[in-house]
Design an enzyme around this catalytic site. Structure first.
Site, PDB file in Angstrom:
ATOM      1  N   LYS A  93      -1.589  24.698 -25.246  1.00 42.40           N
ATOM      2  CA  LYS A  93      -2.853  24.063 -25.636  1.00 42.40           C
ATOM      3  C   LYS A  93      -3.989  25.077 -25.515  1.00 42.40           C
ATOM      4  O   LYS A  93      -3.818  26.145 -24.905  1.00 42.40           O
ATOM      5  CB  LYS A  93      -3.115  22.847 -24.754  1.00 42.40           C
ATOM      6  CG  LYS A  93      -3.290  23.176 -23.275  1.00 42.40           C
ATOM      7  CD  LYS A  93      -3.373  21.895 -22.447  1.00 42.40           C
ATOM      8  CE  LYS A  93      -3.517  22.225 -20.967  1.00 42.40           C
ATOM      9  NZ  LYS A  93      -3.445  20.997 -20.143  1.00 42.40           N
ATOM     10  N   TYR A  97     -31.815  41.271 -15.805  1.00 44.32           N
ATOM     11  CA  TYR A  97     -32.701  40.104 -15.858  1.00 44.32           C
ATOM     12  C   TYR A  97     -32.873  39.511 -14.465  1.00 44.32           C
ATOM     13  O   TYR A  97     -31.913  39.396 -13.703  1.00 44.32           O
ATOM     14  CB  TYR A  97     -32.093  39.019 -16.759  1.00 44.32           C
ATOM     15  CG  TYR A  97     -32.150  39.347 -18.235  1.00 44.32           C
ATOM     16  CD1 TYR A  97     -33.370  39.492 -18.884  1.00 44.32           C
ATOM     17  CD2 TYR A  97     -30.982  39.484 -18.968  1.00 44.32           C
ATOM     18  CE1 TYR A  97     -33.416  39.775 -20.243  1.00 44.32           C
ATOM     19  CE2 TYR A  97     -31.021  39.759 -20.328  1.00 44.32           C
ATOM     20  CZ  TYR A  97     -32.246  39.904 -20.964  1.00 44.32           C
ATOM     21  OH  TYR A  97     -32.289  40.177 -22.297  1.00 44.32           O
ATOM     22  N   MET A 111     -25.912  38.822 -22.086  1.00 47.04           N
ATOM     23  CA  MET A 111     -25.080  38.367 -23.207  1.00 47.04           C
ATOM     24  C   MET A 111     -24.058  39.427 -23.613  1.00 47.04           C
ATOM     25  O   MET A 111     -22.890  39.118 -23.867  1.00 47.04           O
ATOM     26  CB  MET A 111     -25.965  38.006 -24.407  1.00 47.04           C
ATOM     27  CG  MET A 111     -25.166  37.445 -25.567  1.00 47.04           C
ATOM     28  SD  MET A 111     -26.158  37.102 -27.020  1.00 47.04           S
ATOM     29  CE  MET A 111     -27.028  35.631 -26.535  1.00 47.04           C
TER      30      MET A 111
HETATM   31  C1  LIG Z   1      -2.354  21.353 -19.331  1.00 43.52           C
HETATM   32  C2  LIG Z   1      -1.257  20.479 -18.926  1.00 43.52           C
HETATM   33  C3  LIG Z   1      -0.182  21.000 -18.205  1.00 43.52           C
HETATM   34  C4  LIG Z   1      -0.124  22.438 -17.746  1.00 43.52           C
HETATM   35  O1  LIG Z   1      -0.912  22.574 -16.578  1.00 43.52           O
HETATM   36  P1  LIG Z   1      -0.935  23.957 -15.779  1.00 43.52           P
HETATM   37  O2  LIG Z   1      -1.676  23.653 -14.537  1.00 43.52           O
HETATM   38  O3  LIG Z   1      -1.685  24.918 -16.647  1.00 43.52           O
HETATM   39  O4  LIG Z   1       0.456  24.354 -15.586  1.00 43.52           O
HETATM   40  C5  LIG Z   1       0.858  20.157 -17.892  1.00 43.52           C
HETATM   41  N1  LIG Z   1       0.838  18.856 -18.264  1.00 43.52           N
HETATM   42  C6  LIG Z   1      -0.187  18.315 -18.956  1.00 43.52           C
HETATM   43  C7  LIG Z   1      -0.141  16.886 -19.314  1.00 43.52           C
HETATM   44  C8  LIG Z   1      -1.267  19.103 -19.301  1.00 43.52           C
HETATM   45  O5  LIG Z   1      -2.282  18.574 -19.980  1.00 43.52           O
END
Ligand SMILES: *Cc1c(COP(=O)(O)O)cnc(C)c1O
Length: 374
Positions: free
Chosen positions: A35, A264, A312
Site C-alpha cells: 500500500k 530561518y 524547503m
Molecule cells: C498496513 C497494514 C499492515 C502492515 O502493517 P506493518 O506495520 O507495516 O507491517 C497489515 N495489515 C493491515 C490491515 C494494514 O493496513
C-alpha cells in the site's frame, strides 16, 4: 544539471527482509504489503525483488492492484480495506482480487453484484482496535450471510492488532482471545499478523488456539527495513536491511564565527568558529521539517548532525568534525552511504523528528529521482 539528490531502492534488501518474514512465520504464507505505493518505494521498482519471496501482494488502492496485474502478477492480491463502492467489485472479478469485508454495506454490494465467478473474501473482525471490522457479536451473522451468497466461494478470516509493537502483551492477548472466541469454530484461512506481530509474536499461540502467524502474515514495514518497535529494537536486532537510502550533496559551505546563526528563525547559533555545509535536501523532498538540530546524518559515510531549521530545499549540517568534507561531499539522510557502506537507520532519523519510519518512507517526494540498485 539535476539537483544532487537521489533515493536508492535496494532490491537485495527487499528480498532479504521479506525472507525474514518467511523465516519467522513458519508455514504461513507472506503477503508483501505494498500500500501507499510500496511505502513510498514504488510498486514497479520493488516488484521483481518482492515477488521472489511473496506469496501475494496486499494493497489498499484498486489502482495498485491494477498495476500489479499489469506487471503480470497472477498470484493473490488482497484489498486490505475491501471495496469502496459497488463498481469496484467488477474490477475484483476481472482482476481476480481478494478483498476484505469489514462492514454490512460491502456485503450488500456483493449480494447485488453480478459475478463473473465467485469471489474470495477476507471477513474482518474488530477484535479491539475499533477501526475496521465487525464486532464479535455481529461477526457470525456476517459470516453466515456471506456463506449463503453465490457471489462468494471462500471466506477467510482476518483481524488487526493495535499493540503488537508495545511492551505489554495484555492487549495482544486480549485481541487473540476475542478472535478465537468469535471465530474458533469457523472454517477458512486466517490472517492476523502485521510486521510487529510477525517479529515479536509469531512463535506464540494461545493454548489450543490459533497461532499468531496463522495462514498468512502481512509484512509491511519490515519488508522495507523499518522497525515497528524502535527504539526498543533496531533493524540490526531483527536482521533487517534498509531498502531505501536518501542521499544528497553539499552545495554550499559557510565559515561561522561565534554568535552567527543558521537558517530561518535563527534557531541555531554558533558558540565558536565552525564550518557548516548546505545540503540539497529539504522538506519538499520528504525530509521531515520537524527534524531538530542534532538529527543524525552521515557525512561521507561518517556520523554527523543537522543544524537549525529544515527549509524547503535545503538543510544544514555541521562540518566541524569533517575537515575533509566540503563542496560536493555526500550526505546520507537515511539508509546506506555510497562512500563506505555505513548505515544510518531511518528509524533513528524518524525518532529524532518525532515520527516513525513509515511516515518518512511514504513522504518521499515525487521530485526526488529514484534509482533501483540490485
Ligand atoms: C498496513 C497494514 C499492515 C502492515 O502493517 P506493518 O506495520 O507495516 O507491517 C497489515 N495489515 C493491515 C490491515 C494494514 O493496513
Amino acid at each position: 544539471m539535476p539537483r544532487p539528490i537521489e533515493a536508492v531502492v535496494h532490491s537485495e534488501a527487499l528480498t532479504h527482509n521479506l525472507g525474514r518474514a518467511r523465516e519467522l512465520s513458519g508455514c504461513a504464507r507472506v503477503w508483501a504489503v505494498v500500500k501507499a505505493n510500496a511505502y513510498g518505494h514504488g510498486i514497479e521498482r520493488c516488484f521483481d525483488a518482492q515477488r521472489q519471496i511473496a506469496d501475494g501482494f496486499a494493497c489498499i488502492d484498486l489502482n495498485e492492484a491494477e498495476r500489479l496485474r499489469a506487471l503480470d502478477w497472477r498470484g493473490p492480491i488482497l484489498l486490505l480495506e475491501g471495496v469502496f463502492e459497488p463498481r469496484d467489485l467488477e474490477l475484483c472479478s476481472r482482476l481476480h482480487l481478494w478483498h476484505a469485508i469489514h462492514c454490512e454495506q460491502q456485503i450488500d454490494w456483493l449480494a447485488a453484484h453480478k459475478v463473473l465467478w465467485p469471489q474470495r473474501v477476507f471477513l474482518k473482525l474488530n477484535s479491539g482496535m475499533n477501526r475496521l471490522g465487525f464486532t464479535p457479536l455481529a461477526f457470525r451473522a456476517a459470516w453466515q450471510r456471506l456463506s449463503n451468497l453465490p457471489q462468494v466461494d471462500d471466506i477467510s478470516l482476518m483481524t488487526h492488532f493495535a499493540d503488537a509493537d508495545g511492551p505489554s502483551e495484555a492487549s495482544l492477548n486480549a485481541q487473540l482471545a476475542v478472535f478465537e472466541a468469535a471465530s474458533g469454530d469457523l472454517p477458512g484461512e486466517r490472517s492476523l499478523a502485521n510486521s510487529a506481530a510477525t517479529l515479536r509474536h509469531s512463535k506464540r499461540s494461545l493454548a489450543g488456539g490459533v497461532d499468531v502467524a496463522a495462514d498468512w502474515v502481512r509484512a509491511g514495514i519490515m519488508g522495507y527495513g523499518g522497525v515497528p518497535d524502535y527504539p526498543e529494537h533496531d533493524a540490526a536486532h531483527w536482521g533487517l536491511r534498509p531498502a531505501m537510502s536518501l542521499r544528497a550533496k553539499v552545495i554550499g559551505v559557510q565559515q561561522l564565527q561565534a554568535g552567527d546563526a543558521v537558517g530561518y528563525g535563527s534557531t541555531f547559533v554558533a558558540e565558536g568558529p565552525m564550518r557548516i555545509g548546505i545540503v540539497a535536501c529539504g522538506y519538499a523532498d520528504g525530509y521531515p521539517r520537524h527534524a531538530p538540530t542534532g538529527t543524525p546524518v552521515l557525512v561521507e559515510g561518517r556520523p554527523g548532525r543537522t543544524l537549525g531549521r529544515v527549509s524547503m530545499d535545503m538543510i544544514t549540517v555541521d562540518l566541524s568534525e569533517h575537515p575533509d568534507a566540503g563542496f560536493g561531499a555526500e550526505v546520507t539522510l537515511w539508509g546506506r552511504s555510497a562512500v563506505n557502506g555505513a548505515e544510518l537507520p531511518i528509524d533513528a532519523v524518524a525518532r529524532a523528528a518525532g515520527t516513525i519510519s513509515y511516515e518518512l518512507m511514504c513522504a518521499l517526494a515525487p521530485r526526488v529521482p529514484v534509482r533501483v540498485e540490485p
